[in-house]
Design an enzyme around this catalytic site. Structure first.
Site, PDB file in Angstrom:
ATOM      1  N   GLY A 177      -5.089   6.711 -11.437  1.00  7.09           N
ATOM      2  CA  GLY A 177      -6.007   7.161 -10.523  1.00  7.09           C
ATOM      3  C   GLY A 177      -5.787   8.727 -10.522  1.00  7.09           C
ATOM      4  NE  ARG A 182       0.847   9.021 -11.188  1.00  6.69           N
ATOM      5  CZ  ARG A 182       0.742   8.234  -9.975  1.00  6.69           C
ATOM      6  NH1 ARG A 182       0.167   7.098 -10.031  1.00  6.69           N
ATOM      7  NH2 ARG A 182       1.295   8.684  -8.795  1.00  6.69           N
ATOM      8  NE  ARG A 199     -19.441  15.059  -9.869  1.00  3.86           N
ATOM      9  CZ  ARG A 199     -19.756  15.090  -8.659  1.00  3.86           C
ATOM     10  NH1 ARG A 199     -19.106  15.055  -7.603  1.00  3.86           N
ATOM     11  NH2 ARG A 199     -21.174  15.024  -8.357  1.00  3.86           N
ATOM     12  NE  ARG A 258      -4.963   0.561 -10.210  1.00  4.56           N
ATOM     13  CZ  ARG A 258      -4.297   1.621  -9.684  1.00  4.56           C
ATOM     14  NH1 ARG A 258      -4.501   2.749 -10.282  1.00  4.56           N
ATOM     15  NH2 ARG A 258      -3.696   1.642  -8.694  1.00  4.56           N
ATOM     16  CB  SER A 317       1.536   4.015  -7.228  1.00  8.49           C
ATOM     17  OG  SER A 317       0.526   4.593  -6.506  1.00  8.49           O
ATOM     18  CG  ASP A 366       4.090   2.279  -0.998  1.00  9.94           C
ATOM     19  OD1 ASP A 366       3.706   1.555  -0.129  1.00  9.94           O
ATOM     20  OD2 ASP A 366       3.340   3.103  -1.856  1.00  9.94           O
ATOM     21  NE  ARG A 372       5.522   8.336  -4.525  1.00  2.22           N
ATOM     22  CZ  ARG A 372       4.218   7.938  -3.946  1.00  2.22           C
ATOM     23  NH1 ARG A 372       3.098   7.435  -4.520  1.00  2.22           N
ATOM     24  NH2 ARG A 372       4.697   7.282  -2.902  1.00  2.22           N
TER      25      ARG A 372
END
Length: 237
Positions: free
Chosen positions: A20, A24, A43, A87, A90, A204, A217
């Protein structure tokens, strides 16, 4: 070149990993690919193409939520001929036996609504992963010794959820974790005859409140990326 992706057709590989977060995507490309080229920055949604063990791979940011992911996946399939979409992201854990840092392989993705909902009208379509990718990812995770769970997840269309009753039902029905994109990814893959999978790191936990600090992370997500890459090309034969 499309409205949201500035790459030429040949710049995008047939296998695409979809985090996402665009940063990353940058981290994963630099950490795991060779001969990396920036192919998209429209963008600020960064995309990179390189090679992994001789295989061409694109890692393209998809944004947050199903509407954003839907834009990129539609264009990747329609205009760039992408065949495999995984995908990497997290999720929040929703079961006692699922721990922070564990990896979830999403076999199915339940949702209240997604951008494709209007197509099905009264039908509750059940989006699921590609079996060959799921099987290959499970094998790769086992070989790495990664604590992995295979099962259903929940793709929410809101981040700040105010439905504790719904979360309770998800947990009651064995949903492993919650994220915001996979249900639309699986639906689009089914519609266009493509392979899709979501490989998710638990960052989480909704039951315990435990969460990974931001500085941990990236290192924790490395295994997820390796599993996704291994699955993409092991499943390809």
């Amino acid at each position: 070149m499309t409205i949201h992706i500035g790459a030429a057709v040949g710049d995008i590989a047939e296998t695409v990993l979809l985090p996402g977060d665009p940063y990353r995507a940058k981290w994963a490309a630099e950490a795991f690919l060779r001969d990396v080229t920036l192919v998209n920055e429209v963008r600020g949604m960064l995309g990179f193409t390189g090679t992994w063990k001789g295989h061409r791979v694109t890692i393209q940011g998809s944004g947050m939520g199903m509407p954003s992911l839907s834009i990129y996946v539609n264009e990747l399939i329609r205009d760039y001929g992408v065949r495999t979409l995984i995908r990497i992201g997290s999720c929040g854990g929703m079961q006692d036996h699922v721990a922070v840092r564990d990896v979830i392989l999403a076999m199915t993705a339940s949702t209240v609504t997604n951008p494709s909902r209007s197509i099905f009208k009264e039908l509750n379509f059940a989006p699921c992963a590609d079996w060959s990718l799921l099987q290959a990812a499970a094998k790769a995770a086992q070989e790495k010794g990664t604590t992995t769970h295979v099962g259903g997840i929940y793709s929410s269309d809101v981040f700040y959820d105010e439905r504790p009753d719904l979360n309770e039902q998800m947990t009651r029905h064995g949903i492993l974790g919650v994220e915001m994109e996979a249900a639309e990814l699986y639906t689009l893959a089914a519609r266009h005859g493509r392979r899709a999978l979501a490989v998710l790191t638990v960052s989480d936990h909704l039951l315990t409140g435990e969460a990974l600090p931001s500085d941990q992370r990236e290192t924790s997500f490395g295994e997820m990326v390796e599993i996704a890459l291994s699955a993409a090309f092991d499943a390809a034969g």
